[in-house]
Design an enzyme around this catalytic site. Structure first.
Site, PDB file in Angstrom:
ATOM      1  CG  ASP A  88      -2.252   0.511   1.069  1.00 33.64           C
ATOM      2  OD1 ASP A  88      -2.369   1.641   0.566  1.00 33.64           O
ATOM      3  OD2 ASP A  88      -3.226  -0.197   1.414  1.00 33.64           O
ATOM      4  CG  ASP A  91      -4.808   5.619   1.017  1.00 37.02           C
ATOM      5  OD1 ASP A  91      -5.611   4.707   1.235  1.00 37.02           O
ATOM      6  OD2 ASP A  91      -4.814   6.703   1.639  1.00 37.02           O
ATOM      7  CD  GLU A 141      -9.021   4.278  -1.403  1.00 41.60           C
ATOM      8  OE1 GLU A 141      -9.871   3.927  -0.586  1.00 41.60           O
ATOM      9  OE2 GLU A 141      -8.195   5.164  -1.152  1.00 41.60           O
ATOM     10  CG  HIS A 194      -9.165  -1.434   4.565  1.00 46.60           C
ATOM     11  ND1 HIS A 194      -8.955  -1.490   3.202  1.00 46.60           N
ATOM     12  CD2 HIS A 194      -8.717  -0.234   4.962  1.00 46.60           C
ATOM     13  CE1 HIS A 194      -8.395  -0.369   2.805  1.00 46.60           C
ATOM     14  NE2 HIS A 194      -8.236   0.421   3.846  1.00 46.60           N
ATOM     15  CG  ASP A 195     -11.619   1.864   3.627  1.00 44.39           C
ATOM     16  OD1 ASP A 195     -11.150   1.900   4.774  1.00 44.39           O
ATOM     17  OD2 ASP A 195     -10.963   2.176   2.607  1.00 44.39           O
TER      18      ASP A 195
HETATM   19  C1  GLC Z   1      -8.226   5.111   2.110  1.00 43.32           C
HETATM   20  C2  GLC Z   1      -8.065   3.896   2.978  1.00 43.32           C
HETATM   21  C3  GLC Z   1      -8.737   4.156   4.288  1.00 43.32           C
HETATM   22  C4  GLC Z   1      -8.061   5.336   4.954  1.00 43.32           C
HETATM   23  C5  GLC Z   1      -8.053   6.546   4.019  1.00 43.32           C
HETATM   24  C6  GLC Z   1      -7.084   7.582   4.494  1.00 43.32           C
HETATM   25  O1  GLC Z   1      -9.541   5.355   1.773  1.00 43.32           O
HETATM   26  O2  GLC Z   1      -8.567   2.773   2.314  1.00 43.32           O
HETATM   27  O3  GLC Z   1      -8.693   3.042   5.129  1.00 43.32           O
HETATM   28  O4  GLC Z   1      -8.718   5.672   6.137  1.00 43.32           O
HETATM   29  O5  GLC Z   1      -7.641   6.209   2.723  1.00 43.32           O
HETATM   30  O6  GLC Z   1      -5.770   7.160   4.287  1.00 43.32           O
END
Ligand code: GLC
Length: 532
Positions: A98, A200, A263, A325-326
């Site tokens: 990541d 991310d 992402e 995970h979100d």
């Molecule tokens: C992304 C991650 C999430 C995190 C956010 C801030 O959306 O998947 O878990 O809280 O970024 O880094």
């Protein structure tokens, strides 16, 4: 030409805190992951993506990074990561890290310097601004975790921007020194042999230079996640972002066949731009439609797939995500019976699938009492917490589900139903969720029609079902999915012979009549098909 590994392969997301605890401190770690590589190989996935493992104060559980080129002691040491990489490669598994470029931790030395004085050389590495005339924040931007996205810093009497937690100051990607420092981070890990990155919040790296106010989202209702409160007109998908993605891609490409995953939560038309005009940006801009859709329905899913396939740029490769995970787990959103159908969908569509750890055994969201909520998004709003989808992996029926030693208090509680839903129990059960996942992965791997074949939706009248064809050379599969809890009959206007290769119930095979196809409640069928 051989397709690259990330087109044929299946990605498995590990949330390191929750996968396997090797030192019995209640938190998963890298040696724990290494100890489960045989399982992942047996399962039949191809690549592992690790959520962040870098030194972090853990305000956002690793997404707040204090040092990009080391490992947090809770997860192990750099040598442990190197060992994981070497052991994964020895088993033919790829390792994806990541990469979190939008913000650092406020404890990162860069930010410590930046906040020290207005004239510090790192001041412009972050986004600082004077207060508005009334002393309030410079504009109306809100944080994804609630409240203003601006935090006043007493020492230098300016505000800094944080689109997430107050401990996650946003980097200033308009500063070329920041860009270079971050590309150096990529090189650090590429030199060590990692196979790619999941980047991310890639679509948010640039913000409007004039700091114009975001418009409110007219559709937002109280109680819904904070991130939807405003339309991100001036904080998301800004002009100039594609140059940055191209530069990341160029950096990866100098190291051979590595994968760049973004992402990106954007509507599909805008998402497509992240492949790059010359397909020179992200290989896989994450396609989150199955995790963001409000209801799990056959019609909606078919529309999503057909539209996505239709607008995909020529030569671009699709991808599908069912959980992360979100977002609440699929078995919770759709129900456990329907989750089997969802798994068949994910693993038989055209494009690279990403499987979230635990979804392969049908894990549901765990229950976490409000006083045990860790997630910054859930603080004060337990209904918005992401902890429920982050509970420990369920390995066996023993205490702590085999995730951690008996008697250890795990960082999040193990789900209540772990004694019936775990790897050990399901491994021995030919009809289990895990057996279904493994069989699907095996069939996918061994069938060019499923890995690389063309996709075509089949027209039929039944509103509760979705039927499509996957085809490569002479090999053809029909996938017929029943999204309802009632038996359904489908009349396909195709001439051919069908043979059930797999039912989501795992209890059916043999010849099948395609002119009157019966699907049991929540059943999906994978049918080998030949034209007569
Ligand atoms: C992304 C991650 C999430 C995190 C956010 C801030 O959306 O998947 O878990 O809280 O970024 O880094």
């Amino acid at each position: 030409m051989q397709p690259p590994w990330w087109q044929k392969g299946v990605i498995y997301q590990v949330y390191p805190r929750s996968f396997m605890d090797s030192n019995n401190d209640g938190i998963g770690d890298i040696p724990g992951i290494t100890s489960k590589l045989d399982y992942l190989q047996w399962l039949g996935v191809d690549a592992i993506w690790l959520s962040p493992i870098y030194p972090s104060p853990m305000a956002d559980f690793g997404y707040d990074i204090a040092n990009y080129t080391d490992i947090d002691q809770v997860f192990g040491k750099l040598e442990d990561l190197e060992r994981l990489l070497q052991q994964a490669h020895a088993r033919g598994l790829k390792l994806i890290l990541d990469f979190v470029p939008n913000h650092t931790s406020d404890e990162h030395p860069w930010f410590q310097q930046s906040r020290a004085s207005r004239t510090n050389e790192k001041r412009s590495w972050y986004i600082w601004h004077d207060p508005a005339p009334d002393g309030g924040p410079p504009n109306n931007w809100t944080s994804f975790f609630g409240g203003s996205a601006w935090q006043f810093d007493e020492k230098t009497e300016q505000y800094y921007l944080h689109m997430f937690d107050v401990k996650q100051p946003d980097l200033n990607w308009r500063n070329p020194e920041v860009c270079q420092a971050m590309y150096d981070v990529l090189r650090f890990w590429l030199e060590r042999g990692v196979d790619g990155f999941r980047v991310d919040v890639l679509w948010m790296l640039l913000k409007d230079e004039q700091l114009r106010d975001n418009p409110p989202n007219p559709n937002w209702k109280p109680g819904e996640a904070h991130e939807y409160r405003q339309l991100g007109l001036y904080t998301e998908d800004q002009p100039g972002i594609h140059e940055i993605v191209r530069e990341m891609r160029r950096t990866l490409d100098t190291y051979g066949e590595r994968v760049l995953i973004g992402e990106i939560y954007l509507p599909p038309e805008r998402l497509m731009h992240y492949y790059g005009e010359m397909l020179d940006e992200a290989h896989l801009p994450f396609n989150f439609q199955f995790v963001t859709m409000p209801t799990w329905e056959a019609r909606v899913i078919r529309q999503i797939v057909d539209k996505y396939e239709a607008i995909l740029p020529e030569g671009a490769w699709p991808n599908w995500v069912l959980g992360n995970h979100d977002r609440p787990r699929i078995a919770t959103r759709a129900g456990r019976e329907q989750a089997r159908v969802a798994q068949m969908l994910l693993l038989t569509l055209r494009g690279t699938p990403t499987c979230y750890y635990g979804d392969e055994i049908g894990m549901e969201n765990g229950s976490v009492p409000p006083e045990m909520i860790h997630d910054p998004r859930g603080k004060g709003h337990p209904e918005l917490s992401r902890d429920y989808e982050r509970t420990p992996m369920q390995w066996d029926s023993g205490p702590n589900a085999g995730f951690s030693a008996p008697g250890v208090t795990t960082w999040l509680p193990v789900a209540n139903d772990y004694q019936s839903w775990n790897v050990a129990v399901e491994r021995d059960d030919a009809l289990s969720f895990l057996s279904l996942t493994r069989e699907l992965l095996m069939l996918r791997r061994s069938s060019p029609a499923l890995t690389l074949g063309a996709y075509q939706a089949i027209d039929e009248e039944n509103e509760s079902c979705f039927v499509y064809l996957r085809q490569h050379d002479e090999q053809r599969y029909l996938v017929a999915l029943n999204f309802s809890a009632q038996e359904q009959e489908i009349h396909l206007a195709i001439r051919g012979r069908g043979h059930v290769a797999l039912s989501t119930s795992m209890d059916r095979d043999g010849a099948i009549d395609l002119s009157a196809l019966r699907l049991r409640p929540n059943e999906g069928l994978l049918i080998e098909y030949s034209i007569i």
